[in-house]
Design a protein around this motif. Structure first.
Motif, short mmCIF file in Angstrom:
data_model
loop_
_atom_site.label_atom_id
_atom_site.label_comp_id
_atom_site.label_asym_id
_atom_site.label_seq_id
_atom_site.Cartn_x
_atom_site.Cartn_y
_atom_site.Cartn_z
N PRO A 216 -4.50 -20.99 20.64
CA PRO A 216 -4.31 -22.40 20.23
C PRO A 216 -3.67 -22.52 18.85
O PRO A 216 -2.85 -23.41 18.62
CB PRO A 216 -5.75 -22.95 20.25
N GLN A 217 -4.04 -21.63 17.94
CA GLN A 217 -3.41 -21.64 16.61
C GLN A 217 -1.94 -21.28 16.70
O GLN A 217 -1.10 -21.84 16.00
CB GLN A 217 -4.15 -20.67 15.68
N ARG A 218 -1.59 -20.33 17.58
CA ARG A 218 -0.18 -19.96 17.75
C ARG A 218 0.63 -21.17 18.24
O ARG A 218 1.74 -21.42 17.76
CB ARG A 218 -0.04 -18.81 18.75
N GLU A 219 0.06 -21.91 19.18
CA GLU A 219 0.78 -23.08 19.69
C GLU A 219 1.01 -24.09 18.56
O GLU A 219 2.09 -24.69 18.46
CB GLU A 219 -0.02 -23.72 20.83
N LEU A 220 0.02 -24.29 17.70
CA LEU A 220 0.20 -25.21 16.57
C LEU A 220 1.28 -24.69 15.62
O LEU A 220 2.07 -25.47 15.08
CB LEU A 220 -1.12 -25.39 15.82
#
Length: 252
Positions: A216-220
């Motif tokens: 999820p952090q990568r997507e952000l």
């Protein structure tokens, strides 16, 4: 309504026409009418995230209407060719030696004429390594424009996606910092290794784990990268409320 992101490129070309070395080149857009990240070469390890820049270009093309070439073009900071690119990336893993006088003056001219610089601490450093070197050199380039925290209300957090954080491969600092020229952020700085979150290996897998938030952090981080590219191309146009319904639809 499709985004037409060429106004800032035109500004750079128009300004660059004042530079004698570029005289006569403004008519030859060619493939450069597409978005291509330029990469600043310096005396340290400047090329640690080239795959990440190619990847974010691909993501810009996949998720927006901007036409891109999924490439990353390296240039010396003293080169007049940087004026042909509205987005310049300066990253590094570890410290680097001081810029030459020609590099300082050329980068200052680029930023003053409308260019945008994304600085990215690939080593996630704070007070040493890339962080210390970059802060030293940007203070030489823009001595009257100190780095300051970017508030969550800044247009870069809504230039395509609506965001409220600035993570990268790591999350050492919750905020971006910016150096403003006039009312625009000419320089954005992340200490979280943004491009490290974007990087993929030759087999297509991601090169680095993202911590502490995982995928999820990568997507952000990818969304923030797209927003930064759109800001470099379009500046503050998303402050116009006419785009609000489109933004909200994209967020659903």
């Amino acid at each position: 309504m499709p985004v037409r992101p060429l106004s800032r490129r035109h500004l750079l070309f128009g300004s660059a026409a004042l530079v004698p070395l570029l005289a006569g080149r403004a008519s030859a857009f060619g493939e450069k009418s597409r978005f291509i990240p330029a990469v600043a070469r310096h005396g340290g390890r400047w090329d640690a995230r080239l795959s990440g820049l190619r990847r974010i270009s691909w993501e810009v093309q996949r998720r927006t209407s901007v036409e891109v070439l999924p490439d990353a073009r390296p240039f010396a900071l003293s080169s007049p060719e940087i004026f042909e690119y509205p987005f310049l990336y300066l990253g590094g893993d570890g410290g680097f030696p001081p810029f030459s006088t020609a590099e300082v003056e050329n980068l200052r001219r680029y930023l003053t004429f409308g260019g945008f610089l994304l600085a990215d601490a690939n080593d996630g450093s704070d007070g040493d390594g890339f962080d210390a070197s970059f802060r030293r050199e940007i203070a030489r380039v823009l001595p009257r424009s100190p780095l300051t925290p970017v508030p969550s209300t800044h247009v870069v957090f809504k230039s395509f996606f609506l965001l409220d954080s600035a993570p990268g491969r790591v999350l050492n600092k919750p905020q971006l910092e910016a150096a403003n020229v006039g009312k625009r952020a000419a320089v954005m700085y992340s200490q979280n290794d943004l491009a490290g979150a974007w990087s993929r290996g030759e087999l297509g897998d991601y090169e680095f784990d993202v911590t502490p938030g995982g995928e999820p952090q990568r997507e952000l981080a990818v969304r923030l990268g797209i927003n930064l590219c759109m800001y470099a191309l379009c500046l503050d146009y998303k402050d116009d409320a006419v785009h609000l319904p489109l933004i909200l639809n994209k967020r659903r």
